[in-house]
Design a protein around this motif. Structure first.
Motif, PDB file in Angstrom:
ATOM      1  N   LYS A 229       0.819  -1.221   0.000  1.00  0.00           N
ATOM      2  CA  LYS A 229       0.000   0.000   0.000  1.00  0.00           C
ATOM      3  C   LYS A 229       0.849   1.266   0.000  1.00  0.00           C
ATOM      4  O   LYS A 229       0.518   2.244  -0.666  1.00  0.00           O
ATOM      5  CB  LYS A 229      -0.954   0.007   1.199  1.00  0.00           C
ATOM      6  CG  LYS A 229      -2.197  -0.823   0.966  1.00  0.00           C
ATOM      7  CD  LYS A 229      -3.189  -0.658   2.101  1.00  0.00           C
ATOM      8  CE  LYS A 229      -4.515  -1.337   1.750  1.00  0.00           C
ATOM      9  NZ  LYS A 229      -5.447  -1.317   2.892  1.00  0.00           N
ATOM     10  N   TYR A 230       1.918   1.252   0.766  1.00  0.00           N
ATOM     11  CA  TYR A 230       2.766   2.455   0.826  1.00  0.00           C
ATOM     12  C   TYR A 230       3.307   2.780  -0.563  1.00  0.00           C
ATOM     13  O   TYR A 230       3.176   3.913  -1.050  1.00  0.00           O
ATOM     14  CB  TYR A 230       3.918   2.246   1.827  1.00  0.00           C
ATOM     15  CG  TYR A 230       4.776   3.487   1.987  1.00  0.00           C
ATOM     16  CD1 TYR A 230       4.532   4.401   3.008  1.00  0.00           C
ATOM     17  CD2 TYR A 230       5.814   3.756   1.084  1.00  0.00           C
ATOM     18  CE1 TYR A 230       5.300   5.555   3.133  1.00  0.00           C
ATOM     19  CE2 TYR A 230       6.581   4.905   1.205  1.00  0.00           C
ATOM     20  CZ  TYR A 230       6.320   5.801   2.231  1.00  0.00           C
ATOM     21  OH  TYR A 230       7.083   6.947   2.342  1.00  0.00           O
ATOM     22  N   ASP A 231       3.900   1.796  -1.195  1.00  0.00           N
ATOM     23  CA  ASP A 231       4.515   2.043  -2.510  1.00  0.00           C
ATOM     24  C   ASP A 231       3.458   2.387  -3.557  1.00  0.00           C
ATOM     25  O   ASP A 231       3.713   3.174  -4.476  1.00  0.00           O
ATOM     26  CB  ASP A 231       5.318   0.821  -2.959  1.00  0.00           C
ATOM     27  CG  ASP A 231       6.589   0.632  -2.128  1.00  0.00           C
ATOM     28  OD1 ASP A 231       6.808   1.425  -1.191  1.00  0.00           O
ATOM     29  OD2 ASP A 231       7.351  -0.315  -2.403  1.00  0.00           O
ATOM     30  N   ALA A 232       2.278   1.794  -3.417  1.00  0.00           N
ATOM     31  CA  ALA A 232       1.216   2.072  -4.394  1.00  0.00           C
ATOM     32  C   ALA A 232       0.821   3.552  -4.340  1.00  0.00           C
ATOM     33  O   ALA A 232       0.677   4.209  -5.375  1.00  0.00           O
ATOM     34  CB  ALA A 232       0.011   1.182  -4.126  1.00  0.00           C
ATOM     35  N   LEU A 233       0.686   4.067  -3.126  1.00  0.00           N
ATOM     36  CA  LEU A 233       0.323   5.487  -2.996  1.00  0.00           C
ATOM     37  C   LEU A 233       1.482   6.377  -3.431  1.00  0.00           C
ATOM     38  O   LEU A 233       1.302   7.397  -4.092  1.00  0.00           O
ATOM     39  CB  LEU A 233      -0.080   5.782  -1.547  1.00  0.00           C
ATOM     40  CG  LEU A 233      -0.643   7.174  -1.266  1.00  0.00           C
ATOM     41  CD1 LEU A 233      -1.858   7.482  -2.143  1.00  0.00           C
ATOM     42  CD2 LEU A 233      -1.027   7.326   0.206  1.00  0.00           C
ATOM     43  N   CYS A 234       2.668   5.950  -3.074  1.00  0.00           N
ATOM     44  CA  CYS A 234       3.860   6.717  -3.421  1.00  0.00           C
ATOM     45  C   CYS A 234       4.040   6.811  -4.942  1.00  0.00           C
ATOM     46  O   CYS A 234       4.515   7.827  -5.446  1.00  0.00           O
ATOM     47  CB  CYS A 234       5.055   6.034  -2.759  1.00  0.00           C
ATOM     48  SG  CYS A 234       6.566   6.945  -2.879  1.00  0.00           S
ATOM     49  N   SER A 235       3.642   5.760  -5.641  1.00  0.00           N
ATOM     50  CA  SER A 235       3.871   5.758  -7.095  1.00  0.00           C
ATOM     51  C   SER A 235       3.161   6.914  -7.792  1.00  0.00           C
ATOM     52  O   SER A 235       3.573   7.364  -8.863  1.00  0.00           O
ATOM     53  CB  SER A 235       3.434   4.418  -7.705  1.00  0.00           C
ATOM     54  OG  SER A 235       2.023   4.310  -7.658  1.00  0.00           O
ATOM     55  N   LEU A 236       2.099   7.427  -7.169  1.00  0.00           N
ATOM     56  CA  LEU A 236       1.361   8.538  -7.795  1.00  0.00           C
ATOM     57  C   LEU A 236       2.239   9.775  -7.945  1.00  0.00           C
ATOM     58  O   LEU A 236       2.051  10.582  -8.846  1.00  0.00           O
ATOM     59  CB  LEU A 236       0.130   8.917  -6.965  1.00  0.00           C
ATOM     60  CG  LEU A 236      -0.915   7.853  -6.713  1.00  0.00           C
ATOM     61  CD1 LEU A 236      -2.107   8.471  -6.020  1.00  0.00           C
ATOM     62  CD2 LEU A 236      -1.327   7.209  -8.020  1.00  0.00           C
ATOM     63  N   HIS A 237       3.162   9.932  -7.042  1.00  0.00           N
ATOM     64  CA  HIS A 237       4.026  11.114  -7.080  1.00  0.00           C
ATOM     65  C   HIS A 237       4.846  11.156  -8.357  1.00  0.00           C
ATOM     66  O   HIS A 237       5.057  12.221  -8.945  1.00  0.00           O
ATOM     67  CB  HIS A 237       4.939  11.137  -5.837  1.00  0.00           C
ATOM     68  CG  HIS A 237       5.723  12.400  -5.694  1.00  0.00           C
ATOM     69  ND1 HIS A 237       7.083  12.447  -5.869  1.00  0.00           N
ATOM     70  CD2 HIS A 237       5.339  13.668  -5.407  1.00  0.00           C
ATOM     71  CE1 HIS A 237       7.495  13.698  -5.678  1.00  0.00           C
ATOM     72  NE2 HIS A 237       6.464  14.451  -5.399  1.00  0.00           N
ATOM     73  N   ALA A 238       5.292   9.983  -8.792  1.00  0.00           N
ATOM     74  CA  ALA A 238       6.045   9.932 -10.044  1.00  0.00           C
ATOM     75  C   ALA A 238       5.104   9.986 -11.245  1.00  0.00           C
ATOM     76  O   ALA A 238       5.377  10.662 -12.236  1.00  0.00           O
ATOM     77  CB  ALA A 238       6.895   8.661 -10.080  1.00  0.00           C
ATOM     78  N   ILE A 239       3.964   9.303 -11.124  1.00  0.00           N
ATOM     79  CA  ILE A 239       3.010   9.273 -12.235  1.00  0.00           C
ATOM     80  C   ILE A 239       2.522  10.686 -12.559  1.00  0.00           C
ATOM     81  O   ILE A 239       2.388  11.066 -13.719  1.00  0.00           O
ATOM     82  CB  ILE A 239       1.808   8.351 -11.888  1.00  0.00           C
ATOM     83  CG1 ILE A 239       2.254   6.889 -11.833  1.00  0.00           C
ATOM     84  CG2 ILE A 239       0.678   8.527 -12.886  1.00  0.00           C
ATOM     85  CD1 ILE A 239       1.190   5.940 -11.295  1.00  0.00           C
ATOM     86  N   LEU A 240       2.270  11.447 -11.514  1.00  0.00           N
ATOM     87  CA  LEU A 240       1.716  12.788 -11.700  1.00  0.00           C
ATOM     88  C   LEU A 240       2.783  13.878 -11.541  1.00  0.00           C
ATOM     89  O   LEU A 240       2.467  15.042 -11.286  1.00  0.00           O
ATOM     90  CB  LEU A 240       0.573  13.016 -10.702  1.00  0.00           C
ATOM     91  CG  LEU A 240      -0.592  12.021 -10.819  1.00  0.00           C
ATOM     92  CD1 LEU A 240      -1.549  12.149  -9.654  1.00  0.00           C
ATOM     93  CD2 LEU A 240      -1.338  12.202 -12.135  1.00  0.00           C
TER      94      LEU A 240
END
Ligand SMILES: [Cu+2]
Length: 386
Positions: free
Chosen positions: A100-111
């Motif tokens: 869950k942590y990495d999944a939420l964190c991935s948005l920072h790079a995606i966006l």
């Protein structure tokens, strides 16, 4: 009534729908909560898997009680431990890929492009922090994100000796992180590592005063801000100062320092907004209409979270409905205590400073001064954007 999701704390059971009609900011609140029931409109061709998307939708809720975000060294031990524990629960929760942590964190790079190098920087990260805080609260109810006021460390003669980089707080500051709550963490960018005080620089009181001396959002953000009052630029240098994952946009949030750093930047912005209100400027309307730079920072561009637009993120709804920022501890000759065993009073400057923990084993001093700062410049953006 908003249906409670599994694992969501009772604190989140407030029915947003009923308060919507009473609210003067009804439309925005409706937009925010609408994300719970509609597909999240991810931008570009990037997607996250549907399980992640479904989980992220559960984060668009408004807690019943306001959080009070405090400086890390001013945060009661129990709260700090709960915060670290909540982060680790998300990190170890593999019900989503990879967790869950990495999944939420991935948005920072995606966006990444929507969120950086423009006036949307502050608003986007504010909403993102709220989502993170809500995710933590699913793991441990009542948790808030403490802020890291890095000026307390910058005021030390050797900031690399800050107690922040011990097992009591965030773990070691050099090399692979092998102590503290995030020891031996793995990230999509390799094992968690830091390299503090080698490049970049921390902020000082003058930086904050420079921001406060300005009047409009465009005076403190790209592309119009002068370098000395550009809050994104100041924040970039702190990222680079920490090093490791923190030094690049695409990997920064895999070091949990990211959230505490951004919580501080956000508190500065809120102070700035309070000053705007005092000066008769409505921060709700203060977004550059034309001089916003790149198109994705235009006020009507998508924020990257469902139907929210860039201009929504500057609304008081987010500033007022979720959290407050406590004052950073201060001291004076008359009031010599900083109220924390981790801080001491610098009587000359009448301000609290982080206590050093031990002598350095790396044996180098800190190069101060503008000139050396420019020489050591490796900005957060420039590392990423050719
Ligand atoms: Cu960012």
């Amino acid at each position: 009534m908003l249906k409670r999701q599994d694992g969501v704390s009772a604190e989140f059971s407030q029915p947003l729908w009923s308060t919507m009609l009473l609210s003067s900011i009804m439309n925005l609140r409706a937009l925010f909560v609408a994300l719970v029931v509609v597909a999240v409109a991810w931008v570009d061709s990037h997607t996250v898997d549907s399980d992640t998307e479904n989980w992220i939708r559960t984060l668009f809720v408004q807690p019943r009680t306001l959080k009070m975000r405090r400086e890390l060294r001013d945060t009661p031990r129990e709260n700090l431990q709960n915060f670290f524990q909540a982060i680790n629960i998300l990190k170890n929760d593999r019900s989503l890929k990879p967790n869950k942590y990495d999944a939420l964190c991935s948005l920072h790079a995606i966006l990444m492009d929507i969120a950086h190098h423009g006036p949307n920087f502050l608003g986007w990260h504010r909403v993102y922090l709220i989502l993170f805080e809500n995710a933590l609260n699913q793991a441990v109810p009542g948790v808030y994100v403490p802020f890291w006021n890095n000026t307390l460390d910058n005021s030390m003669s050797k900031p690399s000796l800050s107690s922040l980089f011990t097992s009591d707080f965030l773990g070691n500051g050099r090399g692979l992180v092998s102590t503290g709550p995030f020891r031996h963490w793995n990230t999509p960018h390799g094992l968690l590592r830091r390299n503090i005080d080698q490049h970049g620089w921390l902020m000082d009181n003058i930086d904050e005063a420079n921001v406060m001396s300005r009047f409009y959002l465009e005076d403190i953000t790209y592309p119009n801000a002068m370098n000395w009052s550009n809050v994104e630029e100041m924040h970039n240098n702190v990222h680079v100062w920490v090093g490791g994952q923190m030094s690049k946009i695409e990997s920064a949030c895999y070091d949990p320092m990211f959230w505490m750093h951004h919580a501080y930047i956000d508190c500065i912005w809120e102070k700035f907004r309070a000053k705007q209100r005092a000066n008769g400027i409505d921060p709700n309307l203060d977004y550059p209409l034309f001089s916003f730079g790149e198109k994705r920072h235009s006020p009507n561009a998508p924020l990257g979270f469902g139907w929210l637009l860039v201009r929504h993120a500057i609304h008081d709804y987010f500033a007022e409905s979720f959290y407050r920022c406590a004052e950073t501890p201060s001291c004076s000759r008359q009031r010599p205590s900083c109220g924390s065993i981790w801080l001491e009073c610098d009587f000359q400057r009448e301000q609290c400073v982080t206590r050093p923990v031990r002598k350095t084993i790396w044996g180098y001093g800190r190069i101060r001064g503008r000139f050396s700062k420019i020489g050591g410049r490796k900005t957060f953006n420039r590392l990423l954007k050719p």
